[in-house]
Scaffold this motif. Sequence first.
Motif, PDB file in Angstrom:
ATOM      1  N   ALA A   1      13.269  -2.380 -13.293  1.00  0.00           N
ATOM      2  CA  ALA A   1      11.502  -2.142 -13.920  1.00  0.00           C
ATOM      3  C   ALA A   1      11.041  -3.258 -14.698  1.00  0.00           C
ATOM      4  O   ALA A   1      10.125  -3.911 -14.444  1.00  0.00           O
ATOM      5  CB  ALA A   1      11.175  -0.897 -14.852  1.00  0.00           C
ATOM      6  N   ARG A   2      12.347  -3.770 -14.501  1.00  0.00           N
ATOM      7  CA  ARG A   2      12.142  -5.349 -15.112  1.00  0.00           C
ATOM      8  C   ARG A   2      11.324  -6.832 -14.251  1.00  0.00           C
ATOM      9  O   ARG A   2      10.911  -7.175 -14.126  1.00  0.00           O
ATOM     10  CB  ARG A   2      13.398  -5.619 -15.701  1.00  0.00           C
ATOM     11  N   ASN A   3      11.925  -6.677 -12.929  1.00  0.00           N
ATOM     12  CA  ASN A   3      11.625  -7.187 -11.966  1.00  0.00           C
ATOM     13  C   ASN A   3      10.190  -6.553 -11.303  1.00  0.00           C
ATOM     14  O   ASN A   3       9.952  -7.321  -9.764  1.00  0.00           O
ATOM     15  CB  ASN A   3      12.956  -7.918 -10.910  1.00  0.00           C
ATOM     16  N   PHE A   4      10.101  -5.491 -11.639  1.00  0.00           N
ATOM     17  CA  PHE A   4       8.744  -4.841  -9.912  1.00  0.00           C
ATOM     18  C   PHE A   4       7.407  -5.801 -10.574  1.00  0.00           C
ATOM     19  O   PHE A   4       6.882  -5.776 -11.553  1.00  0.00           O
ATOM     20  CB  PHE A   4       9.007  -3.294 -10.954  1.00  0.00           C
ATOM     21  N   PRO A   5       6.979  -5.389  -9.283  1.00  0.00           N
ATOM     22  CA  PRO A   5       5.446  -6.794  -9.300  1.00  0.00           C
ATOM     23  C   PRO A   5       4.962  -5.744  -9.921  1.00  0.00           C
ATOM     24  O   PRO A   5       4.714  -4.368  -9.360  1.00  0.00           O
ATOM     25  CB  PRO A   5       5.152  -6.934  -8.171  1.00  0.00           C
ATOM     26  N   ARG A   6       4.319  -6.643 -11.017  1.00  0.00           N
ATOM     27  CA  ARG A   6       2.916  -5.586 -11.591  1.00  0.00           C
ATOM     28  C   ARG A   6       1.631  -5.586 -10.709  1.00  0.00           C
ATOM     29  O   ARG A   6       1.302  -5.237 -11.523  1.00  0.00           O
ATOM     30  CB  ARG A   6       2.568  -6.307 -13.397  1.00  0.00           C
ATOM     31  N   GLU A   7       1.792  -6.114 -10.135  1.00  0.00           N
ATOM     32  CA  GLU A   7       0.242  -6.243  -9.209  1.00  0.00           C
ATOM     33  C   GLU A   7       1.129  -5.486  -7.335  1.00  0.00           C
ATOM     34  O   GLU A   7       2.059  -5.969  -7.333  1.00  0.00           O
ATOM     35  CB  GLU A   7      -0.096  -6.762  -8.674  1.00  0.00           C
ATOM     36  N   ARG A   8       0.340  -4.200  -7.426  1.00  0.00           N
ATOM     37  CA  ARG A   8       0.488  -4.092  -5.687  1.00  0.00           C
ATOM     38  C   ARG A   8      -0.272  -4.595  -5.075  1.00  0.00           C
ATOM     39  O   ARG A   8      -1.305  -4.428  -4.833  1.00  0.00           O
ATOM     40  CB  ARG A   8       0.571  -2.367  -6.077  1.00  0.00           C
ATOM     41  N   GLY A   9       0.833  -5.313  -3.327  1.00  0.00           N
ATOM     42  CA  GLY A   9       0.382  -5.628  -2.684  1.00  0.00           C
ATOM     43  C   GLY A   9       0.681  -5.219  -1.610  1.00  0.00           C
ATOM     44  O   GLY A   9       0.417  -3.284  -1.547  1.00  0.00           O
ATOM     45  N   ALA A  10       0.202  -5.239  -0.250  1.00  0.00           N
ATOM     46  CA  ALA A  10      -0.542  -4.099   0.789  1.00  0.00           C
ATOM     47  C   ALA A  10       1.069  -3.702   1.049  1.00  0.00           C
ATOM     48  O   ALA A  10       1.737  -4.861   0.738  1.00  0.00           O
ATOM     49  CB  ALA A  10      -1.009  -4.407   1.696  1.00  0.00           C
ATOM     50  N   CYS A  11       1.387  -2.521   1.201  1.00  0.00           N
ATOM     51  CA  CYS A  11       2.721  -1.976   1.697  1.00  0.00           C
ATOM     52  C   CYS A  11       2.671  -2.061   3.399  1.00  0.00           C
ATOM     53  O   CYS A  11       1.880  -1.817   4.185  1.00  0.00           O
ATOM     54  CB  CYS A  11       2.585  -0.221   1.582  1.00  0.00           C
ATOM     55  N   SER A  12       3.818  -2.991   3.987  1.00  0.00           N
ATOM     56  CA  SER A  12       3.784  -3.254   5.540  1.00  0.00           C
ATOM     57  C   SER A  12       4.136  -2.687   6.344  1.00  0.00           C
ATOM     58  O   SER A  12       3.678  -1.932   7.549  1.00  0.00           O
ATOM     59  CB  SER A  12       4.669  -4.015   5.328  1.00  0.00           C
ATOM     60  N   SER A  13       4.646  -1.515   5.386  1.00  0.00           N
ATOM     61  CA  SER A  13       5.211   0.043   6.154  1.00  0.00           C
ATOM     62  C   SER A  13       3.372   0.598   5.923  1.00  0.00           C
ATOM     63  O   SER A  13       3.349   1.367   6.985  1.00  0.00           O
ATOM     64  CB  SER A  13       5.685   1.318   5.482  1.00  0.00           C
ATOM     65  N   GLY A  14       2.761   0.718   5.618  1.00  0.00           N
ATOM     66  CA  GLY A  14       1.275   1.272   5.322  1.00  0.00           C
ATOM     67  C   GLY A  14       1.496   2.610   4.960  1.00  0.00           C
ATOM     68  O   GLY A  14       0.425   3.121   5.714  1.00  0.00           O
ATOM     69  N   ALA A  15       2.465   2.726   4.601  1.00  0.00           N
ATOM     70  CA  ALA A  15       2.505   4.757   4.013  1.00  0.00           C
ATOM     71  C   ALA A  15       1.486   4.246   2.774  1.00  0.00           C
ATOM     72  O   ALA A  15       1.236   5.240   2.544  1.00  0.00           O
ATOM     73  CB  ALA A  15       4.359   4.065   2.965  1.00  0.00           C
TER      74      ALA A  15
END
Length: 292
Positions: free
Chosen positions: A244-258
């Motif tokens: 949680a401490r290091n989790f990106p606060r903004e979600r980028g596109a998921c390279s897997s396409g999930a």
Amino acid sequence: METVLGIIGGSGVYDHPGLKNAAWTAFDSPWGTPSDALNIGELEGQKVVFLPRHGRGHRLSPSGINYRANIDIMKRAGVTDIISISACGSFREDLPPGAFVLVDQFIDRTFAREKSFFGNGLVAHVSMAHPVASRLQDHAEEAAKAAGIKVVSRGGTYLCMEGPQFSSLAESNLYRQWGCDVIGMTNMPEAKLAREAEIPYATVAMVTDFDCWHPEHDNVEVTDILEVMHGNAANAVELVTHLARNFPRERGACSSGADTTLDTALITAPEARDPALIAKLDAVAGRVLSSS
Ligand SMILES: CSC[C@H]1O[C@H](OP(=O)(O)O)[C@H](O)[C@@H]1O
Ligand SMILES: Nc1ncnc2[nH]cnc12
């Protein structure tokens, strides 16, 4: 988009003591009764939604869990990424009790569970070739190391059995021959449903035992598992805190396409779709159904 980290806690992990401003919040689902309310709060500044897979008090057996309702309510709560924390047996000498395995493949041997949100009236086929989001695995690996967990394996195949009984010796040997690394009873269909709901998913599997193939540990018993589970659960809490401490606060596109898997999955013609099923899919597939 702001990230909301979903944690599904398995055996031994029924809450996270570090959650701040947290409240257990009940959600209704058109898919039935979920395992429990969601504990929604903040951990290290990250928004976190926690669900105990078996319910608080471990009321639900692996076959009795409503996996569809669980994933549906996580989607309703805005969860963008799911980390599954699970107890498992090991098929490898070098993955002893206490080891953490960052699973990247599954073999689904379950047969008594609802496995899809889709069906007659709206048919969809999603890819499960790469069921785990490597970006989430990266974060989990970093967090496991920061938490000081001694044995951390990146990658591994998780055999999901129906249970609730543990494997016979013949089954255990067979699964080893198949090249499986660990065994559990819950991550399928959970991972499949997360994929259908477009939520990237990764599993942290915590070894509690050697299943029954090992000549020096030829029987699995819950009482033995419980002892190991308590130590594992403490490590899991640490891991999640670092995550949680290091989790990106903004979600980028998921390279897997999930996160966009439904773009290419629906096959039923719009005019042939069942409105009642579409209504039930409001959370899971609202992104693609509201525009079609
Ligand atoms: C307590 S041993 C068997 C039990 O533990 C695992 O649960 P979870 O994956 O939720 O941690 C395993 O799958 C069985 O349900
Ligand atoms: N040996 C085992 N088989 C299936 N599920 C498990 N969960 C923990 N240990 C297990």
